[in-house]
Design an enzyme around this catalytic site. Structure first.
Site, short mmCIF file in Angstrom:
data_model
loop_
_atom_site.label_atom_id
_atom_site.label_comp_id
_atom_site.label_asym_id
_atom_site.label_seq_id
_atom_site.Cartn_x
_atom_site.Cartn_y
_atom_site.Cartn_z
N THR A 179 -49.87 -31.52 -78.07
CA THR A 179 -50.60 -32.36 -77.11
C THR A 179 -50.12 -32.20 -75.67
O THR A 179 -50.49 -32.99 -74.81
CB THR A 179 -50.44 -33.84 -77.53
OG1 THR A 179 -49.04 -34.13 -77.69
CG2 THR A 179 -51.15 -34.11 -78.85
N GLU A 180 -49.32 -31.17 -75.39
CA GLU A 180 -48.72 -31.02 -74.06
C GLU A 180 -49.75 -30.99 -72.94
O GLU A 180 -49.52 -31.55 -71.86
CB GLU A 180 -47.86 -29.75 -74.02
CG GLU A 180 -46.56 -29.84 -74.80
CD GLU A 180 -46.70 -29.44 -76.26
OE1 GLU A 180 -45.68 -29.21 -76.91
OE2 GLU A 180 -47.86 -29.37 -76.75
N VAL A 181 -50.88 -30.31 -73.14
CA VAL A 181 -51.85 -30.17 -72.05
C VAL A 181 -52.47 -31.50 -71.64
O VAL A 181 -52.96 -31.63 -70.52
CB VAL A 181 -52.97 -29.17 -72.41
CG1 VAL A 181 -52.42 -27.77 -72.59
CG2 VAL A 181 -53.75 -29.62 -73.64
N LYS A 182 -52.42 -32.48 -72.51
CA LYS A 182 -53.01 -33.78 -72.18
C LYS A 182 -52.23 -34.52 -71.10
O LYS A 182 -52.76 -35.41 -70.44
CB LYS A 182 -53.12 -34.65 -73.44
CG LYS A 182 -54.15 -34.13 -74.44
CD LYS A 182 -54.29 -35.07 -75.61
CE LYS A 182 -55.37 -34.57 -76.55
NZ LYS A 182 -56.71 -34.62 -75.96
N PHE A 221 -48.09 -30.83 -69.30
CA PHE A 221 -46.95 -29.98 -69.62
C PHE A 221 -47.45 -28.63 -70.13
O PHE A 221 -48.57 -28.49 -70.61
CB PHE A 221 -46.06 -30.63 -70.67
CG PHE A 221 -45.12 -31.65 -70.10
CD1 PHE A 221 -43.80 -31.35 -69.87
CD2 PHE A 221 -45.57 -32.93 -69.78
CE1 PHE A 221 -42.93 -32.28 -69.33
CE2 PHE A 221 -44.72 -33.87 -69.24
CZ PHE A 221 -43.39 -33.55 -69.01
#
Length: 248
Positions: free
Chosen positions: A103-106, A109
């Protein structure tokens, strides 16, 4: 948690343990960093961020190439770094309640370090899907694309993990160790080179600024997925359970 996990792996490696089982101590397996830690990271200096990323990369690299078999018994959400921990184990068993996702792009990151292993595990096309969308994957799809091995009822998850451990313990310890080394040695140089590139890409100044904006949106507005993540993040402790068996 990274430090505690590394210490537990040290203990397994130095003991007569033949297999390690990782599972969550709460409702989640490991739902990534909690919000306070994420906020602190967004304010860190470049050198502090480098040290954090280096520790994360070393942990993933060690799990991937660990000398003894590791089984992940995923009892709940395994998100972001927690997803990496769960799926890099040699065997990943999941309860129906488990959820997986990078979920980093949310929150702005860069999932650079996890991409090194994920692309090798499930292929580039599926890696693009998971990393670019940050979507949550249910156990059925996770098994279909190769993130996990089995879906097991929650009430028998640990029992199944121990059954699998017994199968591994019954094999020749020397052969298992050599087989693991065989599986990782050919790819090790490429993995290390890719990890080094990913490590430096993680620290672009622009990405740090985006991270702060992403966190602000995550807290202030949120989304259906973001709200669910916030609920799970309060249970992000990961416990390491060891099966200690001496070879006969």
């Amino acid at each position: 948690m990274i430090s505690e996990l590394q210490s537990a792996l040290d203990e397994i490696e130095k003991s007569h343990a033949r297999v390690g089982i990782l599972t969550g101590s709460g409702k989640a397996f490991c739902a990534g960093m909690d919000l306070e830690m994420l906020a602190a990271i967004a304010q860190q200096s470049p050198s502090e961020n480098q040290e954090d990323s280096r520790r994360m990369a070393k942990m993933f690299r060690r799990i991937w190439s660990f000398s003894k078999p590791l089984i992940a018994a995923v009892n709940g959400a395994a998100l972001a770094g927690g997803c990496g921990i769960a799926t890099l184990c040699d065997f990943t068993l999941a309860a129906p309640e488990a959820k997986f996702g990078y979920t980093e792009v949310k929150i702005g990151f860069l999932p650079a370090i996890v991409s090194v292993f994920l692309s090798r595990q499930i292929g580039e096309k599926r890696t693009r899907d998971l990393l670019l969308t940050g979507r949550i994957v249910e156990p059925g799809e996770a098994k279909e694309i190769g993130l996990i091995n089995e879906i097991v009822p929650a009430e028998t998850l640990m029992e199944r993990a121990k059954e699998l451990a017994d199968i591994l313990i019954a094999a020749s310890p020397g052969s298992v160790t050599r087989a693991k080394r065989l599986l990782t040695s050919a790819a090790a140089a490429g993995v290390d080179a890719d990890l080094e590139r990913a490590f430096w890409r993680t620290h672009a100044f622009a990405a740090r600024r985006i991270s702060r904006k992403g966190l602000h949106r995550f807290w202030k507005r949120g989304s259906p997925c973001g709200a669910a993540i916030q609920i799970e993040l309060s249970f992000d402790t990961l416990a390491v359970q060891e099966i200690i068996r001496t070879s006969e």
